[in-house]
Design a protein around this motif. Structure first.
Motif, PDB file in Angstrom:
ATOM      1  N   ALA A 108       0.820  -1.294  -0.155  1.00 25.53           N
ATOM      2  CA  ALA A 108      -0.100   0.025   0.012  1.00 25.53           C
ATOM      3  C   ALA A 108       0.960   1.234  -0.103  1.00 25.53           C
ATOM      4  O   ALA A 108       0.399   2.160   0.570  1.00 25.53           O
ATOM      5  CB  ALA A 108      -0.934  -0.100   1.174  1.00 25.53           C
ATOM      6  N   GLY A 109       1.875   1.117  -0.703  1.00 32.54           N
ATOM      7  CA  GLY A 109       2.888   2.391  -0.764  1.00 32.54           C
ATOM      8  C   GLY A 109       3.957   2.473   0.447  1.00 32.54           C
ATOM      9  O   GLY A 109       4.658   3.301   0.385  1.00 32.54           O
ATOM     10  N   LEU A 110       3.827   1.817   1.339  1.00 34.52           N
ATOM     11  CA  LEU A 110       4.501   1.755   2.577  1.00 34.52           C
ATOM     12  C   LEU A 110       5.862   0.777   2.300  1.00 34.52           C
ATOM     13  O   LEU A 110       5.413  -0.503   1.768  1.00 34.52           O
ATOM     14  CB  LEU A 110       3.909   1.249   3.756  1.00 34.52           C
ATOM     15  N   PRO A 111       7.117   1.043   2.761  1.00 30.86           N
ATOM     16  CA  PRO A 111       8.188   0.316   2.843  1.00 30.86           C
ATOM     17  C   PRO A 111       7.918  -0.977   3.612  1.00 30.86           C
ATOM     18  O   PRO A 111       7.314  -0.824   4.721  1.00 30.86           O
ATOM     19  CB  PRO A 111       9.299   1.109   3.279  1.00 30.86           C
ATOM     20  N   VAL A 112       8.296  -2.321   3.246  1.00 33.71           N
ATOM     21  CA  VAL A 112       8.251  -3.371   4.122  1.00 33.71           C
ATOM     22  C   VAL A 112       9.458  -3.657   4.482  1.00 33.71           C
ATOM     23  O   VAL A 112      10.489  -4.247   3.775  1.00 33.71           O
ATOM     24  CB  VAL A 112       7.578  -4.676   3.413  1.00 33.71           C
ATOM     25  N   LEU A 113       9.639  -3.595   5.784  1.00 36.78           N
ATOM     26  CA  LEU A 113      11.276  -3.793   6.331  1.00 36.78           C
ATOM     27  C   LEU A 113      11.187  -5.378   6.745  1.00 36.78           C
ATOM     28  O   LEU A 113      10.069  -5.684   7.499  1.00 36.78           O
ATOM     29  CB  LEU A 113      11.265  -3.203   7.710  1.00 36.78           C
ATOM     30  N   GLY A 114      12.041  -6.144   6.294  1.00 38.81           N
ATOM     31  CA  GLY A 114      11.936  -7.449   6.480  1.00 38.81           C
ATOM     32  C   GLY A 114      11.464  -8.174   5.384  1.00 38.81           C
ATOM     33  O   GLY A 114      11.043  -9.474   5.529  1.00 38.81           O
ATOM     34  N   GLY A 172      12.410  11.770  10.738  1.00 43.69           N
ATOM     35  CA  GLY A 172      11.014  11.607  11.426  1.00 43.69           C
ATOM     36  C   GLY A 172      10.235  10.359  11.100  1.00 43.69           C
ATOM     37  O   GLY A 172      10.748   9.582  10.234  1.00 43.69           O
ATOM     38  N   ALA A 173       9.267  10.077  11.954  1.00 45.28           N
ATOM     39  CA  ALA A 173       8.829   8.805  11.982  1.00 45.28           C
ATOM     40  C   ALA A 173       7.887   8.540  10.693  1.00 45.28           C
ATOM     41  O   ALA A 173       7.217   9.287  10.287  1.00 45.28           O
ATOM     42  CB  ALA A 173       7.675   8.622  13.168  1.00 45.28           C
ATOM     43  N   ARG A 174       8.332   7.637   9.974  1.00 47.20           N
ATOM     44  CA  ARG A 174       7.737   7.157   8.721  1.00 47.20           C
ATOM     45  C   ARG A 174       7.041   5.784   8.953  1.00 47.20           C
ATOM     46  O   ARG A 174       7.434   5.058   9.490  1.00 47.20           O
ATOM     47  CB  ARG A 174       8.799   7.201   7.559  1.00 47.20           C
ATOM     48  N   LYS A 175       5.788   5.771   8.182  1.00 49.70           N
ATOM     49  CA  LYS A 175       5.166   4.518   8.496  1.00 49.70           C
ATOM     50  C   LYS A 175       5.730   3.682   7.413  1.00 49.70           C
ATOM     51  O   LYS A 175       5.937   3.651   6.454  1.00 49.70           O
ATOM     52  CB  LYS A 175       3.509   4.865   8.167  1.00 49.70           C
ATOM     53  N   VAL A 176       5.831   2.203   8.246  1.00 49.87           N
ATOM     54  CA  VAL A 176       6.338   1.145   7.440  1.00 49.87           C
ATOM     55  C   VAL A 176       5.727  -0.290   7.939  1.00 49.87           C
ATOM     56  O   VAL A 176       4.734  -0.100   8.787  1.00 49.87           O
ATOM     57  CB  VAL A 176       7.819   0.958   7.720  1.00 49.87           C
ATOM     58  N   ILE A 177       5.750  -1.330   7.112  1.00 42.23           N
ATOM     59  CA  ILE A 177       5.233  -2.341   7.551  1.00 42.23           C
ATOM     60  C   ILE A 177       6.534  -3.154   8.225  1.00 42.23           C
ATOM     61  O   ILE A 177       7.677  -3.488   7.545  1.00 42.23           O
ATOM     62  CB  ILE A 177       4.638  -3.182   6.495  1.00 42.23           C
ATOM     63  N   TRP A 178       6.438  -3.710   9.376  1.00 44.02           N
ATOM     64  CA  TRP A 178       7.678  -4.543  10.074  1.00 44.02           C
ATOM     65  C   TRP A 178       7.180  -6.038   9.776  1.00 44.02           C
ATOM     66  O   TRP A 178       6.276  -6.386  10.460  1.00 44.02           O
ATOM     67  CB  TRP A 178       7.723  -4.034  11.470  1.00 44.02           C
ATOM     68  N   ALA A 179       8.003  -6.707   8.975  1.00 41.42           N
ATOM     69  CA  ALA A 179       7.740  -8.045   8.959  1.00 41.42           C
ATOM     70  C   ALA A 179       9.078  -8.795   9.171  1.00 41.42           C
ATOM     71  O   ALA A 179       9.080 -10.137   8.672  1.00 41.42           O
ATOM     72  CB  ALA A 179       7.428  -8.174   7.307  1.00 41.42           C
ATOM     73  N   GLU A 181      10.022 -10.021  11.934  1.00 40.32           N
ATOM     74  CA  GLU A 181       9.746 -11.006  13.037  1.00 40.32           C
ATOM     75  C   GLU A 181       8.094 -11.366  13.128  1.00 40.32           C
ATOM     76  O   GLU A 181       7.702 -10.408  13.295  1.00 40.32           O
ATOM     77  CB  GLU A 181      10.206 -10.694  14.268  1.00 40.32           C
ATOM     78  N   GLY A 182       7.820 -12.533  13.016  1.00 41.62           N
ATOM     79  CA  GLY A 182       6.325 -12.944  13.097  1.00 41.62           C
ATOM     80  C   GLY A 182       5.669 -12.339  12.223  1.00 41.62           C
ATOM     81  O   GLY A 182       5.911 -11.938  11.027  1.00 41.62           O
ATOM     82  N   ALA A 183       4.321 -12.013  12.711  1.00 38.19           N
ATOM     83  CA  ALA A 183       3.481 -11.558  11.646  1.00 38.19           C
ATOM     84  C   ALA A 183       3.317  -9.996  11.398  1.00 38.19           C
ATOM     85  O   ALA A 183       3.605  -9.206  12.245  1.00 38.19           O
ATOM     86  CB  ALA A 183       1.791 -11.670  12.332  1.00 38.19           C
ATOM     87  N   PRO A 184       3.418  -9.633  10.193  1.00 40.70           N
ATOM     88  CA  PRO A 184       3.520  -8.163   9.714  1.00 40.70           C
ATOM     89  C   PRO A 184       2.669  -7.181  10.536  1.00 40.70           C
ATOM     90  O   PRO A 184       1.491  -7.555  10.938  1.00 40.70           O
ATOM     91  CB  PRO A 184       3.386  -8.183   8.316  1.00 40.70           C
ATOM     92  N   VAL A 185       3.275  -6.288  10.924  1.00 40.18           N
ATOM     93  CA  VAL A 185       2.382  -5.051  11.619  1.00 40.18           C
ATOM     94  C   VAL A 185       2.633  -3.701  11.067  1.00 40.18           C
ATOM     95  O   VAL A 185       3.755  -3.472  10.436  1.00 40.18           O
ATOM     96  CB  VAL A 185       2.756  -5.098  13.255  1.00 40.18           C
ATOM     97  N   LEU A 186       1.729  -2.945  11.171  1.00 40.04           N
ATOM     98  CA  LEU A 186       1.915  -1.286  11.026  1.00 40.04           C
ATOM     99  C   LEU A 186       3.043  -0.884  12.043  1.00 40.04           C
ATOM    100  O   LEU A 186       2.529  -1.057  13.101  1.00 40.04           O
ATOM    101  CB  LEU A 186       0.687  -0.750  10.693  1.00 40.04           C
ATOM    102  N   ALA A 187       3.962  -0.045  11.564  1.00 36.00           N
ATOM    103  CA  ALA A 187       4.901   0.487  12.572  1.00 36.00           C
ATOM    104  C   ALA A 187       5.433   1.781  11.982  1.00 36.00           C
ATOM    105  O   ALA A 187       4.954   2.355  10.952  1.00 36.00           O
ATOM    106  CB  ALA A 187       5.998  -0.537  12.700  1.00 36.00           C
TER     107      ALA A 187
END
Length: 756
Positions: A108-114, A172-179, A181-187
């Motif tokens: 959804a346009g957000l970087p996926v870390l991991g 500054g805080a940028r929205k990402v998907i943290w993937a 570890e475990g299930a992906p979460v909005l971060a």
């Protein structure tokens, strides 16, 4: 974090600064290695098709452009969701035409870390895919419940705890998907700058759950390491002439430049230049000396990556990073920084020991290589593998350079003498000799400093390169142990380095690679280069088993060790030895050192009889197959006159934070306790260094089992201790006293027992 923040930072920070030190002094010249050095180097037969194809800058650009133009098709072929897109990061090509294309992902346009993945393809057909995560990338919503300012405040606080004085985030805080570890979460991902406690720049990345506000993880992207201050001697370095002025710009090696920061801590400083092509005089009082050493260090490392591994620069684009020397005031460290794509070196204690030797360059440049390839996150097990990668390549560069003043070895930081007692900082053959690093993997490894969790991977590289057991290499004596007690046969240093390098650069290592995944990645690289099931592949796998990662690749006879045995005199024994062989035919069994009265059946492997004489026996069972191959198992067999008495307390006892608790055991036994009283302890507690443990006898005498340690950040105490309690009456109430000497971490006594 149990000790007070000031105490913990002081203790751990000094260790981290010291732990990042390297030792790979290098210059041109000749050196003779002992006959035992890397004997297996000629035994590995490589697959030429898996060798890297040396891409020109235009060829690489074409591959990148082609991959970028087909990301939508690649995403569909991989079965990614409608909201997922791929972004090309790198393309590597093998001599046989196989390409390894590494992608980052967005959702959804957000970087996926991991979310990084690599597609391995040939002739347009995908052969395999390596992913950082197999989880479906999706979240319930991309709307945050937590304000960005709250995430930034949390990140600034975390950076301040490490010494930064910044009051706001660098990024500054940028929205990402943290993937990762475990299930992906909005971060949120927030980056905070400033300086760490020891003066190293801070680029602290903090990941905050955007729905709950909880901190998920953090890591530094400035990766540090220091080295010895031994200079490289008189060498030829790349420079450029412009009119009547020379400068330290190496036009033939990616235009690598070396700058003088002149005690500053920001910017690039001033490019070294002068009226002649002579740089420095070998003394730290001459500012050019450090520049010459750093420049030459980058030059030799560039040569190693290109000539041995076919890598044309860190990004494989023919462009070099740059070097900065004379950083800060008496700064005793060096570091790699992604934000400038550069290596930076301090001048050491009193500004008299510039940390600019070739070992530092090799380590720091490898951090740069890792950042654009595997990019293992600089925390937990991935961080340990990131650090080990720099140690491994630095050692390989040292041997490659063949420097007669500092011949190749597996001693890290041996020239520094940071402890003041003439010992190396770290040992690749037995990492635990430094007092903090680990020889083998265990479940809590990811909880310690990355410079110490790198130990098992460094140990793997030594074992794979040279094998286990006693040997002398370039005048240095080694005697490397294995966690399973079995020997490792060397594959040779060159093969070990090529396996690790390929796993790193073709996308087998990912951002969240842990030790188990590193084994898988390196064995895939070994299969590519030398063939699955080859001797090189099997011995690389056995080196992993020797550091407690995965199992042995069995060839010939395998004997299951029955473990140490205890028997009482006069009692009958029936112990079945289990064995198998990959070769057909019957097995035959023999044994040495059996207790008096016992024997082994040569056909069945059953040990039987009646033990008649007390004592401790060292038993070795040998099993031979029809192809005349053998396997062995060794263990001790204790024959006593009475059965041991075991007393245990399995009740949980909470350990008060900064407090003390005692768990009792009532012993009913006549006479005195033995001189070998065994105390088995199972304590669940974060940061076990907080704990001081004593065994308290019935008369109140305390026997210290474990001291507290501000540098032992691992969790839990599961250990056996032996106490000479022969002066104590056995009968009565014994206690396990556990004292938590610092605040913040808690836990409980899970169980403990006494064996008389």
């Amino acid at each position: 974090m149990s000790p007070t923040p000031q105490r913990r930072v002081t203790a751990a920070g000094a260790l981290v600064a010291a732990a990042a030190l390297l030792a790979v002094g290098i210059q041109g010249g000749t050196a003779s290695a002992d006959a035992t050095a890397s004997q297996a180097a000629t035994s590995a037969r490589s697959n030429p098709g898996a060798a890297p194809y040396k891409l020109s800058a235009s060829e690489r650009a074409t591959l990148l452009a082609e991959a970028t133009g087909t990301t939508a098709q690649a995403a569909r072929a991989l079965g990614l969701g409608d909201q997922e897109k791929l972004v090309v990061r790198d393309v590597v090509k093998d001599a046989d035409g196989t390409t390894h294309t590494t992608y980052e992902r967005t959702y959804a346009g957000l970087p996926v870390l991991g979310g990084d993945l690599t597609v391995h393809a040939k002739d347009g057909v995908t052969r395999s895919v390596t992913k950082a995560t197999n989880a479906d990338i999706k979240v319930a919503t991309t709307e945050a419940s937590v304000a960005p300012a709250a995430a930034e405040s949390q990140a600034v606080g975390a950076a301040n705890a490490e010494g930064s004085k910044e009051s706001k985030a660098q990024q500054g805080a940028r929205k990402v998907i943290w993937a990762a570890e475990g299930a992906p979460v909005l971060a949120y991902e927030t980056v905070v700058g400033g300086l760490q406690d020891d003066g190293t720049p801070s680029r602290l990345h903090v990941i905050t759950d955007a729905r709950t506000g909880a901190k998920i993880t953090q890591w530094q992207s400035v990766q540090t390491g220091t080295g010895n201050t031994q200079y490289s001697g008189q060498v030829t370095i790349g420079s450029t002439q412009s009119g009547s002025t020379w400068n330290l710009t190496d036009a033939s090696r990616g235009s690598h430049k070396t700058y003088n920061l002149n005690r500053g801590s920001s910017g690039t400083g001033t490019l070294f230049s002068g009226p002649d092509d002579v740089w420095g005089n070998g003394s730290p009082s001459n500012v050019e000396t450090a520049g010459a050493d750093a420049h030459y260090g980058a030059q030799v490392t560039w040569h190693y990556f290109k000539n041995v591994h076919g890598r044309n620069g860190l990004r494989n684009d023919g462009v070099a990073p740059y070097s900065r020397v004379h950083y800060g005031n008496a700064y005793v460290n060096a570091f790699w920084d992604d934000s400038c794509f550069c290596m930076t070196y301090g001048d050491g204690d009193g500004n008299n020991k510039p940390l600019t030797s070739i070992d530092v360059a090799a380590h720091e440049m490898t951090h740069g290589l890792t950042s654009v390839t595997g990019n293992m996150t600089y925390s937990g097990e991935p961080g340990g593998l990131n650090e080990a990668t720099s140690d491994i390549m630095a050692a390989a560069v040292e041997f490659y350079a063949n420097n007669p003043q500092d011949v190749g070895d597996y001693l890290v930081g041996e020239k520094i003498d940071i402890r003041g007692n003439g010992t190396p900082l770290r040992y690749m053959d037995k990492p635990s000799k430094d007092g903090s690093s680990k020889d083998a993997w265990y479940s809590g490894l990811g909880g310690i400093d990355v410079h110490y969790s790198s130990g098992p991977a460094n140990h793997w590289f030594y074992l794979a390169s040279e094998g286990s057991g006693a040997k002398v290499i370039n005048g240095v004596s080694y005697d490397s142990p294995t966690s399973d007690g079995l020997p490792v046969t060397a594959i040779g240093r060159e093969a070990a380095a090529k396996i690790w390098f390929r796993a790193l650069t073709v996308g087998y290592f990912k951002s969240n690679t842990n030790y188990a995944a590193a084994r898988t990645a390196t064995l895939q690289a070994a299969a590519d280069l030398y063939g699955a099931g080859s001797a090189t592949y099997n011995n690389a796998a056995n080196a992993w088993a020797a550091i407690n990662v995965g199992s042995r690749v069995v060839q010939g006879v395998s004997v299951t060790n029955p473990g140490n045995q205890n028997t009482v005199t006069g009692s009958a024994v029936n112990l079945q030895i289990q064995a198998s062989s990959t070769n057909p035919g019957a097995l035959s069994y023999s044994a040495t050192g059996l207790p008096t009265g016992l024997s082994i059946n040569s056909s069945t492997g059953l040990i039987s009889g009646t033990a008649s004489t007390a004592g401790t026996y060292n038993v070795t069972v040998t099993v031979r197959d029809a192809a005349n191959q053998t396997g062995t198992a060794s263990f001790t067999w204790t024959v006593g006159t009475t059965q041991p008495n075991v007393f245990e307390n399995t009740a949980d006892y909470q350990i008060p934070d900064s407090g003390q608790v005692e768990s009792p055991i009532t012993v009913t036994r006549s006479g005195n306790a033995p001189s070998t009283l065994k105390v088995d302890v199972n304590i669940v507690h974060t940061y076990r260094g907080d704990l001081q443990i004593d065994l308290v006898a019935p008369d109140g005498t305390a026997y210290r089992l474990k001291n507290s340690s501000g540098s032992d950040s691992a969790d839990n105490v599961v250990a056996s201790y032996t106490v000479n309690a022969s002066s104590e009456v056995a009968n009565g109430v014994w206690k396990l006293r556990v004292k938590d000497v610092y605040a913040a971490d808690t836990g409980y006594i899970n169980s403990w027992k006494l064996t008389f």
